[in-house]
Design a protein around this motif. Structure first.
Motif, mmCIF file in Angstrom:
data_model
loop_
_atom_site.group_PDB
_atom_site.id
_atom_site.type_symbol
_atom_site.label_atom_id
_atom_site.label_comp_id
_atom_site.label_asym_id
_atom_site.label_seq_id
_atom_site.Cartn_x
_atom_site.Cartn_y
_atom_site.Cartn_z
ATOM 1 N N MET A 207 0.804 -1.213 0.000
ATOM 2 C CA MET A 207 0.000 0.000 0.000
ATOM 3 C C MET A 207 0.839 1.266 0.000
ATOM 4 O O MET A 207 0.447 2.278 -0.579
ATOM 5 C CB MET A 207 -0.933 -0.004 1.227
ATOM 6 C CG MET A 207 -1.933 -1.145 1.234
ATOM 7 S SD MET A 207 -2.690 -1.411 2.848
ATOM 8 C CE MET A 207 -3.708 0.034 3.003
ATOM 9 N N ILE A 208 2.006 1.221 0.638
ATOM 10 C CA ILE A 208 2.769 2.448 0.867
ATOM 11 C C ILE A 208 3.557 2.907 -0.356
ATOM 12 O O ILE A 208 3.855 4.092 -0.505
ATOM 13 C CB ILE A 208 3.694 2.284 2.099
ATOM 14 C CG1 ILE A 208 4.199 3.655 2.564
ATOM 15 C CG2 ILE A 208 4.841 1.319 1.802
ATOM 16 C CD1 ILE A 208 4.826 3.631 3.935
ATOM 17 N N PHE A 209 3.897 1.982 -1.259
ATOM 18 C CA PHE A 209 4.660 2.324 -2.462
ATOM 19 C C PHE A 209 3.851 2.008 -3.711
ATOM 20 O O PHE A 209 2.971 1.146 -3.701
ATOM 21 C CB PHE A 209 5.970 1.541 -2.522
ATOM 22 C CG PHE A 209 6.964 1.899 -1.451
ATOM 23 C CD1 PHE A 209 7.441 3.187 -1.316
ATOM 24 C CD2 PHE A 209 7.448 0.919 -0.579
ATOM 25 C CE1 PHE A 209 8.372 3.515 -0.333
ATOM 26 C CE2 PHE A 209 8.374 1.235 0.405
ATOM 27 C CZ PHE A 209 8.831 2.536 0.532
ATOM 28 N N SER A 210 4.187 2.682 -4.796
ATOM 29 C CA SER A 210 3.650 2.340 -6.107
ATOM 30 C C SER A 210 4.580 1.344 -6.788
ATOM 31 O O SER A 210 5.794 1.352 -6.539
ATOM 32 C CB SER A 210 3.539 3.594 -6.989
ATOM 33 O OG SER A 210 2.653 4.527 -6.438
ATOM 34 N N PRO A 211 4.064 0.476 -7.642
ATOM 35 C CA PRO A 211 4.917 -0.504 -8.331
ATOM 36 C C PRO A 211 6.040 0.134 -9.143
ATOM 37 O O PRO A 211 7.092 -0.467 -9.325
ATOM 38 C CB PRO A 211 3.930 -1.242 -9.240
ATOM 39 C CG PRO A 211 2.597 -1.059 -8.599
ATOM 40 C CD PRO A 211 2.642 0.292 -7.961
ATOM 41 N N ASN A 212 5.836 1.357 -9.609
ATOM 42 C CA ASN A 212 6.860 2.002 -10.431
ATOM 43 C C ASN A 212 7.939 2.714 -9.627
ATOM 44 O O ASN A 212 8.768 3.427 -10.189
ATOM 45 C CB ASN A 212 6.205 3.007 -11.392
ATOM 46 C CG ASN A 212 5.456 4.115 -10.672
ATOM 47 O OD1 ASN A 212 5.481 4.198 -9.450
ATOM 48 N ND2 ASN A 212 4.784 4.964 -11.437
ATOM 49 N N GLN A 213 7.940 2.501 -8.293
ATOM 50 C CA GLN A 213 8.933 3.186 -7.459
ATOM 51 C C GLN A 213 10.213 2.378 -7.238
ATOM 52 O O GLN A 213 11.053 2.772 -6.427
ATOM 53 C CB GLN A 213 8.322 3.557 -6.100
ATOM 54 C CG GLN A 213 7.376 4.739 -6.171
ATOM 55 C CD GLN A 213 6.934 5.210 -4.799
ATOM 56 O OE1 GLN A 213 6.051 4.632 -4.167
ATOM 57 N NE2 GLN A 213 7.567 6.274 -4.318
ATOM 58 N N ASP A 214 10.355 1.248 -7.905
ATOM 59 C CA ASP A 214 11.565 0.433 -7.794
ATOM 60 C C ASP A 214 11.859 0.024 -6.351
ATOM 61 O O ASP A 214 12.925 0.288 -5.804
ATOM 62 C CB ASP A 214 12.772 1.184 -8.382
ATOM 63 C CG ASP A 214 14.007 0.293 -8.503
ATOM 64 O OD1 ASP A 214 13.832 -0.938 -8.631
ATOM 65 O OD2 ASP A 214 15.135 0.817 -8.464
ATOM 66 N N VAL A 215 10.877 -0.612 -5.739
ATOM 67 C CA VAL A 215 11.032 -1.078 -4.358
ATOM 68 C C VAL A 215 11.083 -2.601 -4.292
ATOM 69 O O VAL A 215 10.923 -3.192 -3.230
ATOM 70 C CB VAL A 215 9.884 -0.547 -3.464
ATOM 71 C CG1 VAL A 215 10.003 0.952 -3.289
ATOM 72 C CG2 VAL A 215 8.519 -0.916 -4.039
#
Length: 336
Positions: free
Chosen positions: A266-274
């Motif tokens: 929930m905290i990150f978007s998939p495109n944030q390279d996490v």
């Protein structure tokens, strides 16, 4: 007694302590994610105007605690205990924060499950009549966690696709006997589950069985069904662990898929390279104290089951080839 044991591992809190004030502080990457509008403070740099990442994490926790107390509208000296933990050796973020704020302190360590553990212990203390107001907090920081558990960032090591990104953030919540919503109604204390996983770069696979064990036990003990809740959320299993947890629960005859989410997703978007998603003590803390709590105050969610998960490992145990024991604690939070 004001509380009552239900089933094997669950406590019913008959006084249902309320969460009357929260605060969440996050780092720059978290502040660019989908929940950015819910956080109380987004810091601009990972040092937070301090000389080290560890001092930055400590500052985040201290400011989150002070902000939560302010948001609770309680006088500072009305808070009787401070319960906190973090990921660093000897929980130094919590210890130094306790030194600075001067509130009687109980330090806890549950790895990434610490927020649920803190909420559980704080609610038990308040429900039992041992205090009227308690503040609970946890924190984590990507750079401090990488330095302690994996590799210092200066080495530039390549991270594996299964690895998770430690959330830079701190969350704090004030638990009180005041007549308010939302309230903590049930607590299911988890058991340590170890399925032999040894890969420190795949925490989701290691922690999923512990989450499954606690979630299943919660429903067995309370005789509730998943449909009772508006949201069932794990702490930081992220993409890999969440899928495993869903599948394992279905094998036990429990389908939570239409109510289930994970703070690490929930905290990150998939495109944030996490990579696989978020993790860390600050993951469940900031998502709950930021997004979930505020949506409960609006009435979008009225019944939430928060199940933060933790891997009880250390750098020493990993280097010695030990498997990773894991735990999860469930806290039912409801508008009554």
């Amino acid at each position: 007694m004001s509380n009552k044991k239900v089933g094997k591992q669950t406590i019913m809190l008959e006084n249902a302590p309320a969460i009357i004030g929260v605060a969440s502080i996050v780092g720059p990457k978290e502040g660019q994610g989908p929940l950015k509008d819910y956080f109380d403070l987004i810091i601009n740099d990972m040092y937070f105007q301090e000389k080290s990442w560890e001092k930055a994490e400590r500052k985040m926790m201290k400011e989150a605690v002070e902000m939560a107390i302010k948001n609770s509208k309680l006088p500072y000296d009305a808070v009787e205990y401070f319960i906190a933990g973090d990921l660093l050796n000897q929980i130094i973020s919590a210890g130094y924060t306790a030194r600075d704020i001067g509130i009687p302190f109980l330090g806890i360590y549950g790895a990434c499950s610490t927020m649920s553990e803190g909420l559980a212990l704080g609610a038990i203390i308040v429900d039992g009549g041992f205090a009227e107001n308690v503040v609970v907090a946890t924190s984590s920081h990507f750079c401090t966690a990488e330095r302690q558990f994996r590799f210092p960032l200066e080495l530039g090591n390549q991270r594996l696709p299964t690895a998770q990104t430690t959330v830079t953030g701190a969350g704090a919540a004030v638990i009180s006997l005041k007549n308010d919503n939302p309230r903590i109604t049930f607590i299911t204390i988890g058991k340590v589950i170890d399925m032999g996983e040894k890969n420190p770069n795949d925490m989701g696979s290691a922690m999923a069985p512990a989450a499954v064990d606690t979630i299943f036990r919660h429903f067995e003990d309370t005789k509730r069904s998943p449909d009772y809740y508006d949201l069932i959320v794990t702490g930081d299993l992220a993409s890999i662990g969440k899928d495993i947890a869903e599948d394992l629960l279905k094998e036990k005859g429990l389908d939570i898929s239409n109510k289930y989410s994970d703070c690490g997703l929930m905290i990150f978007s998939p495109n944030q390279d996490v990579h696989a998603g978020g993790s860390g003590c600050g993951c469940a803390a900031t998502v709950f104290c930021g997004y979930i709590y505020k949506e409960m105050k609006k009435g979008r969610f009225n019944k939430v089951l928060l199940v933060a998960t933790g891997a009880l490992m250390s750098t020493t145990s990993t280097q010695q080839g030990e498997s990773i024991p894991c735990i999860a604690h469930a806290v039912a939070i409801e508008n009554l």
